[in-house]
Design a protein around this motif. Sequence first.
Motif, PDB file in Angstrom:
ATOM      1  N   MET A  51       0.674   7.013  32.672  1.00  0.00           N
ATOM      2  CA  MET A  51       1.202   7.695  33.674  1.00  0.00           C
ATOM      3  C   MET A  51       1.455   7.056  34.876  1.00  0.00           C
ATOM      4  O   MET A  51       0.261   6.497  35.489  1.00  0.00           O
ATOM      5  CB  MET A  51       0.421   9.147  34.116  1.00  0.00           C
ATOM      6  N   ARG A  53       2.479   7.833  38.104  1.00  0.00           N
ATOM      7  CA  ARG A  53       2.143   8.898  39.521  1.00  0.00           C
ATOM      8  C   ARG A  53       1.853  10.157  38.999  1.00  0.00           C
ATOM      9  O   ARG A  53       2.059  10.738  37.715  1.00  0.00           O
ATOM     10  CB  ARG A  53       3.460   8.701  40.180  1.00  0.00           C
ATOM     11  N   ASP A  54       1.480  10.879  39.952  1.00  0.00           N
ATOM     12  CA  ASP A  54       1.275  12.401  40.024  1.00  0.00           C
ATOM     13  C   ASP A  54       2.763  12.893  39.799  1.00  0.00           C
ATOM     14  O   ASP A  54       3.638  12.615  40.257  1.00  0.00           O
ATOM     15  CB  ASP A  54       0.821  12.918  41.304  1.00  0.00           C
ATOM     16  N   VAL A  55       2.825  14.031  38.978  1.00  0.00           N
ATOM     17  CA  VAL A  55       3.921  14.843  38.907  1.00  0.00           C
ATOM     18  C   VAL A  55       4.513  15.682  40.329  1.00  0.00           C
ATOM     19  O   VAL A  55       3.402  16.418  40.536  1.00  0.00           O
ATOM     20  CB  VAL A  55       3.849  15.905  37.822  1.00  0.00           C
ATOM     21  N   GLN A  61      11.230  18.495  42.522  1.00  0.00           N
ATOM     22  CA  GLN A  61      11.971  17.786  41.460  1.00  0.00           C
ATOM     23  C   GLN A  61      13.314  18.587  41.412  1.00  0.00           C
ATOM     24  O   GLN A  61      14.289  17.906  41.274  1.00  0.00           O
ATOM     25  CB  GLN A  61      11.218  18.328  40.119  1.00  0.00           C
ATOM     26  N   GLU A 100      10.608   4.799  29.992  1.00  0.00           N
ATOM     27  CA  GLU A 100       9.549   5.108  30.921  1.00  0.00           C
ATOM     28  C   GLU A 100       8.355   4.867  30.322  1.00  0.00           C
ATOM     29  O   GLU A 100       8.022   5.266  29.100  1.00  0.00           O
ATOM     30  CB  GLU A 100      10.018   6.531  31.312  1.00  0.00           C
ATOM     31  N   SER A 102       5.449   6.042  30.760  1.00  0.00           N
ATOM     32  CA  SER A 102       4.719   7.471  30.137  1.00  0.00           C
ATOM     33  C   SER A 102       5.102   8.360  29.314  1.00  0.00           C
ATOM     34  O   SER A 102       4.522   9.166  28.879  1.00  0.00           O
ATOM     35  CB  SER A 102       4.616   8.201  31.621  1.00  0.00           C
ATOM     36  N   ASN A 128       0.988  11.668  27.078  1.00  0.00           N
ATOM     37  CA  ASN A 128       1.132  12.060  28.674  1.00  0.00           C
ATOM     38  C   ASN A 128       1.903  13.422  28.910  1.00  0.00           C
ATOM     39  O   ASN A 128       2.305  13.655  30.022  1.00  0.00           O
ATOM     40  CB  ASN A 128       1.856  11.149  29.396  1.00  0.00           C
ATOM     41  N   GLY A 152      10.109  17.719  31.295  1.00  0.00           N
ATOM     42  CA  GLY A 152       9.403  16.534  31.695  1.00  0.00           C
ATOM     43  C   GLY A 152       8.647  16.208  30.448  1.00  0.00           C
ATOM     44  O   GLY A 152       8.119  16.661  29.639  1.00  0.00           O
ATOM     45  N   ASP A 155       6.467  11.162  32.678  1.00  0.00           N
ATOM     46  CA  ASP A 155       6.861  10.949  34.103  1.00  0.00           C
ATOM     47  C   ASP A 155       8.459  11.260  34.176  1.00  0.00           C
ATOM     48  O   ASP A 155       9.200  11.444  35.249  1.00  0.00           O
ATOM     49  CB  ASP A 155       6.557   9.540  34.900  1.00  0.00           C
ATOM     50  N   THR A 157      11.993  13.094  34.232  1.00  0.00           N
ATOM     51  CA  THR A 157      12.371  14.688  34.371  1.00  0.00           C
ATOM     52  C   THR A 157      13.967  14.728  34.022  1.00  0.00           C
ATOM     53  O   THR A 157      14.557  13.881  34.467  1.00  0.00           O
ATOM     54  CB  THR A 157      12.149  15.131  35.683  1.00  0.00           C
TER      55      THR A 157
END
Length: 175
Positions: A51, A53-55, A61, A100, A102, A128, A152, A155, A157
Amino acid sequence: MMTVQELRALSMRLTETFFCKQVGPFVLVQKPPSPVMAQLAMKMGAARTTMARDVPSLERQQVALWLHFDTLTVATLPPVVGQDVLTVGRQPDCDLVVNEPSVSKRHAKLCWWGESKGCTLVDLKSSNGTFVNARELESGGELHLRDGDLLGFGDATFAYLLAPSFYAKMKRVSP
């Protein structure tokens, strides 16, 4: 992948029925991944997913997606007819390849059950997580999708839009 702006230009000459037939029953749109993250994913190859970053919150979003609608990319999916399954992951043989870090090699699958039953999203025991509207699906879990849901994959979206909704949104937003 094409941007919404490019598809809007093409759609101006097409009826809604013809457009929807060409793109299929639904589309997945996303903010283009950063070139740095895409390069990192390509270098990782078969390496473990991480991952980055934080979602962000669901509201952030949604705002980020719809504020920059014209710059979003539309995922190119193979034609969906009747019942069909589309895989999502980092592997080149997935129906939707997401570069990506993640995203797992085989992250999730979208199951189209036809016009009357719609689409379900299934997590393929990803590293993830698979999310619908910021809520994580249970590992191996399945959920019925609704028009406008945010999906999602780690990471990455995407907005899930039924083709008629996508067509209408392109017509409403001025270029």
